[in-house]
Design an enzyme around this catalytic site. Structure first.
Site, mmCIF file in Angstrom:
data_model
loop_
_atom_site.group_PDB
_atom_site.id
_atom_site.type_symbol
_atom_site.label_atom_id
_atom_site.label_comp_id
_atom_site.label_asym_id
_atom_site.label_seq_id
_atom_site.Cartn_x
_atom_site.Cartn_y
_atom_site.Cartn_z
ATOM 1 N N ASN A 8 43.640 -21.204 38.330
ATOM 2 C CA ASN A 8 44.656 -20.468 39.649
ATOM 3 C C ASN A 8 45.445 -21.189 40.507
ATOM 4 O O ASN A 8 44.923 -22.097 40.985
ATOM 5 C CB ASN A 8 42.481 -19.952 40.929
ATOM 6 C CG ASN A 8 43.280 -19.458 41.807
ATOM 7 O OD1 ASN A 8 44.288 -18.464 42.695
ATOM 8 N ND2 ASN A 8 41.882 -18.567 42.289
ATOM 9 N N ARG A 92 44.345 -17.230 36.723
ATOM 10 C CA ARG A 92 44.593 -15.348 38.035
ATOM 11 C C ARG A 92 45.458 -15.580 38.577
ATOM 12 O O ARG A 92 46.882 -15.949 39.654
ATOM 13 C CB ARG A 92 43.431 -16.301 38.978
ATOM 14 C CG ARG A 92 43.348 -15.356 40.116
ATOM 15 C CD ARG A 92 41.949 -15.917 40.850
ATOM 16 N NE ARG A 92 41.726 -14.196 41.705
ATOM 17 C CZ ARG A 92 40.948 -14.951 42.915
ATOM 18 N NH1 ARG A 92 40.543 -16.017 43.035
ATOM 19 N NH2 ARG A 92 40.721 -13.834 43.566
ATOM 20 N N HIS A 181 40.951 -8.238 44.971
ATOM 21 C CA HIS A 181 38.992 -8.709 44.121
ATOM 22 C C HIS A 181 38.694 -8.022 43.206
ATOM 23 O O HIS A 181 37.423 -7.478 42.535
ATOM 24 C CB HIS A 181 38.452 -8.840 45.201
ATOM 25 C CG HIS A 181 37.864 -10.000 46.215
ATOM 26 N ND1 HIS A 181 37.858 -9.195 47.811
ATOM 27 C CD2 HIS A 181 38.519 -10.937 45.911
ATOM 28 C CE1 HIS A 181 37.885 -10.384 48.132
ATOM 29 N NE2 HIS A 181 39.064 -11.590 47.457
ATOM 30 N N ARG A 242 39.981 -13.252 58.112
ATOM 31 C CA ARG A 242 41.122 -12.442 58.157
ATOM 32 C C ARG A 242 40.356 -11.111 59.007
ATOM 33 O O ARG A 242 39.666 -11.231 58.682
ATOM 34 C CB ARG A 242 41.631 -11.895 57.095
ATOM 35 C CG ARG A 242 42.525 -12.876 56.294
ATOM 36 C CD ARG A 242 42.425 -12.534 54.740
ATOM 37 N NE ARG A 242 41.797 -13.584 53.658
ATOM 38 C CZ ARG A 242 41.675 -12.858 52.287
ATOM 39 N NH1 ARG A 242 42.366 -12.165 52.173
ATOM 40 N NH2 ARG A 242 41.388 -13.843 52.042
ATOM 41 N N GLU A 381 34.152 -14.795 38.837
ATOM 42 C CA GLU A 381 35.482 -14.172 38.661
ATOM 43 C C GLU A 381 36.160 -15.207 37.390
ATOM 44 O O GLU A 381 37.259 -14.176 36.815
ATOM 45 C CB GLU A 381 36.710 -13.980 39.620
ATOM 46 C CG GLU A 381 36.407 -13.125 40.308
ATOM 47 C CD GLU A 381 36.536 -13.712 42.166
ATOM 48 O OE1 GLU A 381 36.019 -13.806 42.925
ATOM 49 O OE2 GLU A 381 37.637 -12.532 42.839
#
Ligand code: ADP
Length: 398
Positions: A8, A92, A181, A242, A381
């Site tokens: 990632n 990813r 996601h 966020r 993930e």
């Protein structure tokens, strides 16, 4: 044991895991680590393997040096790419735009197509591409697979995918809901079907991925019909730092009246908003501790978070018509029993009843007579990416 290296790559960091694709969501990866402060005078590389933690500090001028140093540290501890049976590398990748609806074995052509998508995710995609390029150079004989965060939501119905703005402008600039996601929502929703012992295509469900970033999805008969993140991962639920959904007019107001630049507003909404913007903390363990001490800001931040979450749950129940399952996942969803309770409190008349004795202990936390099953399913993930990477690379080789 066949392992997949999952990468990632961010603008100044690379997270890596060596994953056994046959392991379970809650299993520790074979090895994991982080390259940090790439491009700064001094960087760090950490590695966790066989119950031990290792760390080195060194200048890391670029991603290539960072990944190389990570491999060296891994080799010193017998878990380097040459010490294990590495079958694939899974990357990813944040934005697949409209081009990619499923994982892709990476070729030069795929990298070129990914470059075309940079305007859609100017902060994320360039770093993903650099990560892919350096990993392909260091591991040229291993298949590399890109797994897109947006892929699962590729076929959202137009009414959910399109924004009500000038159609020509939107089409020209790729302005639409892509959702993120996706790997997690897909993985968790399949698990739900397994746990309930029902075919995936037969159930309607709402998945709530509540981590530092947070999103929810409505999945009807195995197909996502709506999700809370939008063209970017800033939209939707209130998150750790966020804002989630806000009136877009606020951006113009801050620019025109407060004289803030676009970059300043971007930083405000991505890094100094959400739960942290109101309370000063973004970790729900700290938030809970502050609430217990009577801190009013923490209480307010929590209430804004829950209010927004309930709004989405309510609208997805209407969008789905019949709902079979509502599932909590990711750091907050898996661990914060108070969030699960407050998100679904008082909804008995809609067939939702959490059993307090099960909440925090069991996988299905609703009462036996709750029409809608409420579940807690750990996401992973990296494991999902590892599985895709292995299957895709095998299919490409055969
Ligand atoms: P990311 O979006 O970074 O992948 P995670 O899914 O790992 O995030 O979630 C991280 C968040 O989960 C933390 O910031 C914290 O708010 C929350 N969290 C983790 N453990 C707990 C816990 N035991 N209780 C409450 N919240 C937790």
């Amino acid at each position: 044991m066949s392992l997949v290296l999952v990468l990632n790559s961010g603008s100044s960091s690379i997270k890596f895991q060596l994953v056994d694709p046959t392991s379970h969501a809650t299993d520790e990866p074979f090895a994991s680590g982080l390259v940090e402060q790439i491009g700064e005078p001094s960087g760090t590389i950490t590695l966790k393997h066989a119950g031990e933690k290792h760390r080195i500090e060194a200048p890391i001028p670029d991603h290539a040096a960072g990944l190389d140093l990570a491999f060296t540290l891994m080799s010193e501890h017998k878990c380097g790419p040459k010490d294990v049976e590495l079958v694939a590398v899974g990357h990813r990748t944040v934005h697949g735009g409209l081009l990619f609806n499923s994982p892709e074995v990476i070729t030069d052509e795929i990298v070129e197509l990914m470059r075309d998508l940079i305007p859609l995710a100017p902060l994320h995609n360039p770093a993903n591409i650099v990560g892919i390029e350096v990993a392909r150079e260091l591991l040229p004989d291993i298949p590399h697979v890109a797994v897109f965060d947006t892929g699962f939501f590729h076929s959202l119905p137009p009414a959910a995918a399109l924004y009500a703005i000038d159609a020509e402008t939107a089409a020209e600039h790729g302005v639409r809901r892509y959702g993120f996601h996706g790997t997690s929502h897909e993985y968790v929703s399949h698990k739900v079907a397994d746990i309930l012992g029902r075919p995936y295509e037969d159930i309607n469900q709402i998945t709530l991925h509540l981590g530092n970033g947070a999103s929810c999805a409505a999945i009807k008969g195995g197909r996502p019909i709506d999700t809370s993140m939008g063209m970017t991962p800033l939209a939707g639920l209130v998150m750790g730092t966020r804002s989630g959904d806000i009136d877009p007019g606020i951006v113009f107001h801050l620019h025109r009246t407060a004289g803030m630049s676009i970059d300043e507003i971007d930083a405000l909404l991505n890094k100094r908003s959400g739960v942290k913007g109101i309370s000063g903390v973004n970790d729900f363990r700290e938030l809970r501790a502050l609430i217990d001490e009577g801190n009013q800001d923490a209480w307010l931040a929590y209430n804004i978070y829950i209010h927004q979450l309930r709004r989405y749950i309510g609208s997805y129940m209407i969008a789905l018509g019949r709902v079979d399952a509502i599932t909590f996942t990711a750091g907050v969803g898996e661990n914060a029993d108070f969030v699960r309770e407050d998100a679904l409190a008082g909804l008995e008349m809609y067939g939702i009843k959490i059993d307090p004795a099960k909440n925090g202990r069991e996988q299905i936390i609703s009462t036996d007579d709750s029409t809608i099953k409420v579940l807690v399913v750990p996401t992973n993930e990296e494991l999902a990416i590892a599985r895709y990477a292995k299957t895709k690379s095998e299919a490409a080789q055969s």
